[in-house]
Design a protein around this motif. Structure first.
Motif, short mmCIF file in Angstrom:
data_model
loop_
_atom_site.label_atom_id
_atom_site.label_comp_id
_atom_site.label_asym_id
_atom_site.label_seq_id
_atom_site.Cartn_x
_atom_site.Cartn_y
_atom_site.Cartn_z
N VAL A 1 1.40 12.55 18.87
CA VAL A 1 -0.08 12.91 19.45
C VAL A 1 -0.64 14.13 18.95
O VAL A 1 -1.48 14.00 18.21
N ILE A 2 0.21 15.23 18.93
CA ILE A 2 -0.53 16.37 18.78
C ILE A 2 -0.39 16.57 17.13
O ILE A 2 -1.17 17.43 16.55
N SER B 1 -1.63 14.52 10.45
CA SER B 1 -2.24 13.96 11.84
C SER B 1 -2.75 15.20 12.64
O SER B 1 -1.92 16.04 13.01
N LEU B 2 -3.93 15.14 12.89
CA LEU B 2 -4.55 16.08 13.80
C LEU B 2 -5.24 15.25 14.86
O LEU B 2 -5.77 14.31 14.78
N LEU B 3 -5.02 15.92 16.28
CA LEU B 3 -6.02 15.56 17.22
C LEU B 3 -5.26 14.23 17.69
O LEU B 3 -6.27 13.18 18.05
N GLY B 4 -4.27 13.51 17.18
CA GLY B 4 -4.00 12.24 17.59
C GLY B 4 -4.29 11.20 16.58
O GLY B 4 -4.09 9.91 16.78
N ASP B 5 -4.97 11.81 15.57
CA ASP B 5 -5.22 10.62 14.59
C ASP B 5 -4.51 10.66 13.09
O ASP B 5 -4.29 11.96 12.89
N ALA C 1 0.87 -1.11 0.06
CA ALA C 1 -0.18 0.07 0.03
C ALA C 1 0.65 1.31 -0.15
O ALA C 1 1.60 1.33 0.80
N LYS C 2 0.48 2.23 -0.93
CA LYS C 2 1.19 3.44 -1.04
C LYS C 2 0.50 4.44 -0.04
O LYS C 2 -0.51 4.97 -0.49
N LEU C 3 0.91 4.80 1.04
CA LEU C 3 0.22 5.91 1.75
C LEU C 3 0.29 7.24 1.04
O LEU C 3 1.35 7.68 0.28
N PRO C 4 -0.80 8.20 1.08
CA PRO C 4 -0.55 9.46 0.79
C PRO C 4 0.68 10.28 1.34
O PRO C 4 1.12 9.91 2.37
N PRO C 5 1.58 11.13 0.55
CA PRO C 5 2.58 11.74 0.91
C PRO C 5 2.32 12.90 1.95
O PRO C 5 1.07 13.44 2.17
N GLY C 6 3.29 13.13 2.82
CA GLY C 6 2.92 14.25 3.88
C GLY C 6 3.75 13.90 5.04
O GLY C 6 4.49 12.67 5.13
N LYS C 7 3.52 14.72 6.32
CA LYS C 7 4.29 14.32 7.41
C LYS C 7 3.26 14.64 8.51
O LYS C 7 2.29 14.99 8.36
N THR C 8 3.62 13.63 9.78
CA THR C 8 2.78 13.33 10.53
C THR C 8 3.14 14.48 11.99
O THR C 8 2.50 14.48 12.92
N GLY C 9 4.33 15.16 11.96
CA GLY C 9 4.60 16.08 12.82
C GLY C 9 4.70 15.64 14.31
O GLY C 9 5.44 14.39 14.35
N TRP C 10 4.36 16.18 15.24
CA TRP C 10 4.76 15.89 16.56
C TRP C 10 4.01 14.39 16.95
O TRP C 10 2.84 14.35 16.51
#
Ligand SMILES: *[C@@H]1O[C@H](CO)[C@@H](O)[C@H](O)[C@H]1NC(C)=O
Ligand SMILES: *[C@@H]1O[C@H](CO)[C@@H](O)[C@H](O)[C@H]1NC(C)=O
Length: 500
Positions: free
Chosen positions: A60-61, A95-99, A49-58
């Motif tokens: 949890v937050i 990633s927003l609000l832990g998801d 599976a190829k996930l969408p590009p991007g980063k998830t930051g810190w």
């Protein structure tokens, strides 16, 4: 996640005093790492599976802070636009609000998400928000079936034909409100007043509550709820969030009490439907599902509270922003006035507005739409992914959250040339391309209140422009996009009554 943090912390210590700590930390670290690997191997199917590009930051937050900051500084489109140009114009990961969250972009992304409801995605609210709105025991249950009947039922009672009866009520309430709260003053703050008006109207039309003191009590409790929706979700006495949970409970209990009373009235022999149509709550009580069973009262209370939340701050934000932009562009105000004056003059003295009158407000509605394009009250909504999605060459796994944002299209020159220019003529003729103008969402679950909002905004505008001209007290008052779009100081204006 916790394991990872521990490993990172361990690694940090090892840097500082490697020889001393190594014997103690290495075995646990190795253990953590191997546990983590085993754990993830179990959780994640080995797939290509190829996930969408991007980063998830810190941890949890995630990137929540960047998201919030863009809105607060008045450029909410920045979050989406930056990532669209960096990663993908179709869908990116954040990633927003832990998801884990996939942000769908552009007309294609909007179209996909709007037409995948119940097949790939379901509506989803962050849990802290659910806790304010729901009865406690219902939070745990999936949001999928708790009110599917009501969801089918709502668009039905909010459809144009059903709302027709409400127009004269809206009109006479707008007149009373302007007389009592505006005309006595040289200067007013628009935001609190439009909140007061839209709330009183909702009480009247949703629940047939007319008593001012009663409306006020409900509004005070309701304000606690709407403040809490955007607070830090710490449920501890004294916090904003705690007050919101309490306020939500009081309102739901109040709604249940009103329903009890209404049922007694309905059962009595001399029940008569009011001339201006029955309020929403009563109609929900009278309705039944396809098996002929009445709707669950707790579901109704939950839904009505949800409607108040969805309808109140959004329409008061929209009305405030219309007033903001009309002060900014006097030539547009003049054209709106001309249209509304003609309608006013076609009426007999004391005659209230009706459906046909509202249908003539074409230019005013184009102006309102342009306001909703540049300063939409809400930036987008969440979904939960219920089956693996493949979209634009990427896979979005089941369990992720998804989001669509008005800003991926509203401020995009591809769909709206020169997007910063305020130009109501964009909505004349054929108007914008499908799935590009989406202040109400779209697809089968488009905001059920769209028509209600349209009538409310237009009827209020009709009354306002026929009575006053206005000027901003703060010439370039900044607009903030937090939970809803609003001028930072609540839009103080100087009123100048028109001579009729
Ligand atoms: C909330 O509602 C309750 C019950 O109607 C009332 O006693 C209370 O004063 C209200 N809260 C506020 C802040 O007005
Ligand atoms: C206003 O819009 C309606 C359709 O939305 C159209 O039928 C009508 O001709 C328009 N009126 C004017 C004056 O443009």
């Amino acid at each position: 996640m916790v394991l990872l943090i521990l490993v990172v912390v361990a690694a940090k210590y090892m840097d500082m005093d490697l020889r001393l700590l190594l014997p103690y930390l290495l075995p646990p670290a190795v253990l953590f790492i191997s546990l983590y690997l085993v754990f993830s191997a179990y959780r994640r199917k080995p797939s290509t599976a190829k996930l969408p590009p991007g980063k998830t930051g810190w941890p949890v937050i995630g990137e929540t802070w960047d998201f919030v900051r863009a809105g607060r500084s008045g450029t909410p489109e920045k979050f989406v636009n930056d990532r669209m140009s960096k990663y993908s114009t179709d869908v990116f990961r954040t990633s927003l609000l832990g998801d884990n969250l996939a942000m769908f972009c552009g007309a294609t992304g909007n179209k996909f998400l709007f037409s995948s409801e119940n097949k790939y995605v379901i509506t989803w609210w962050p849990r802290p928000i659910q806790r304010i709105l729901s009865f406690p025991e219902e939070i745990v249950s999936s949001s999928k079936d708790d009110s599917t009947i009501l969801r089918r039922f709502l668009p039905e009672i909010l459809r144009p034909e059903a709302l027709k009866h409400y127009i004269p009520v809206m009109d006479s309430m707008a007149k009373d409100h302007l007389e009592a709260d505006w005309s006595q003053n040289k200067q007013v703050r628009v935001l609190p007043l439009s909140k007061k008006y839209t709330f009183a109207l909702a009480c009247r039309l949703f629940m047939n509550i007319k008593d001012h003191a009663h409306v006020r009590r409900l509004e005070n409790n309701f304000t606690l709820v709407s403040d809490g929706l955007v607070s830090v979700p710490v449920n501890f006495p004294g916090t904003t969030y705690h007050r919101a949970v309490k306020g939500g409970r009081i309102i739901r209990e109040e709604l249940l009490a009103i329903m009890m009373q209404r049922k007694t009235e309905l059962a009595s022999e001399n029940y008569e439907e009011g001339a201006e149509g029955t309020d929403l709550l009563t109609r929900m009580l009278l309705a039944s599902d396809e098996n002929g069973r009445p709707l669950n009262e707790r579901d109704i209370a939950y839904k009505v509270l949800g409607l108040l939340v969805a309808g109140h701050d959004t329409t008061s934000s929209a009305i405030t922003m219309v007033i903001y932009y009309l002060a900014e562009y006097p030539h547009i105000y003049q054209k709106v006035l001309q249209e509304q004056k003609e309608i006013a003059m076609s009426k007999a003295p004391g005659e209230l507005l009706n459906w046909e009158d509202v249908q003539k407000m074409n230019y005013s509605w184009s102006v309102a739409c342009e306001v909703l394009r540049v300063s939409p009250p809400v930036s987008g909504t969440f979904r939960e992914v219920i089956a693996d999605i493949s979209f634009a060459g990427f896979t979005i796994p089941k369990g992720w959250k998804a989001y669509w944002s008005v800003y991926s299209t509203h401020k995009n020159p591809k769909y709206f040339p020169d997007p910063e220019r305020f130009d109501p003529s964009r909505f004349e003729g054929k108007g914008p391309a499908p799935y590009t103008f989406v202040p109400f969402g779209g697809g089968p679950f488009m905001c059920a209140g769209k028509e209600y909002a349209r009538l409310e905004i237009l009827v209020f505008l009709h009354n306002l422009v026929n009575r006053f001209k206005w000027e901003k007290v703060i010439p370039n008052e900044k607009i903030m996009y937090t939970s809803f779009a609003m001028p930072v100081k609540g839009l103080p204006v100087l009123l100048q009554p028109l001579q009729n």
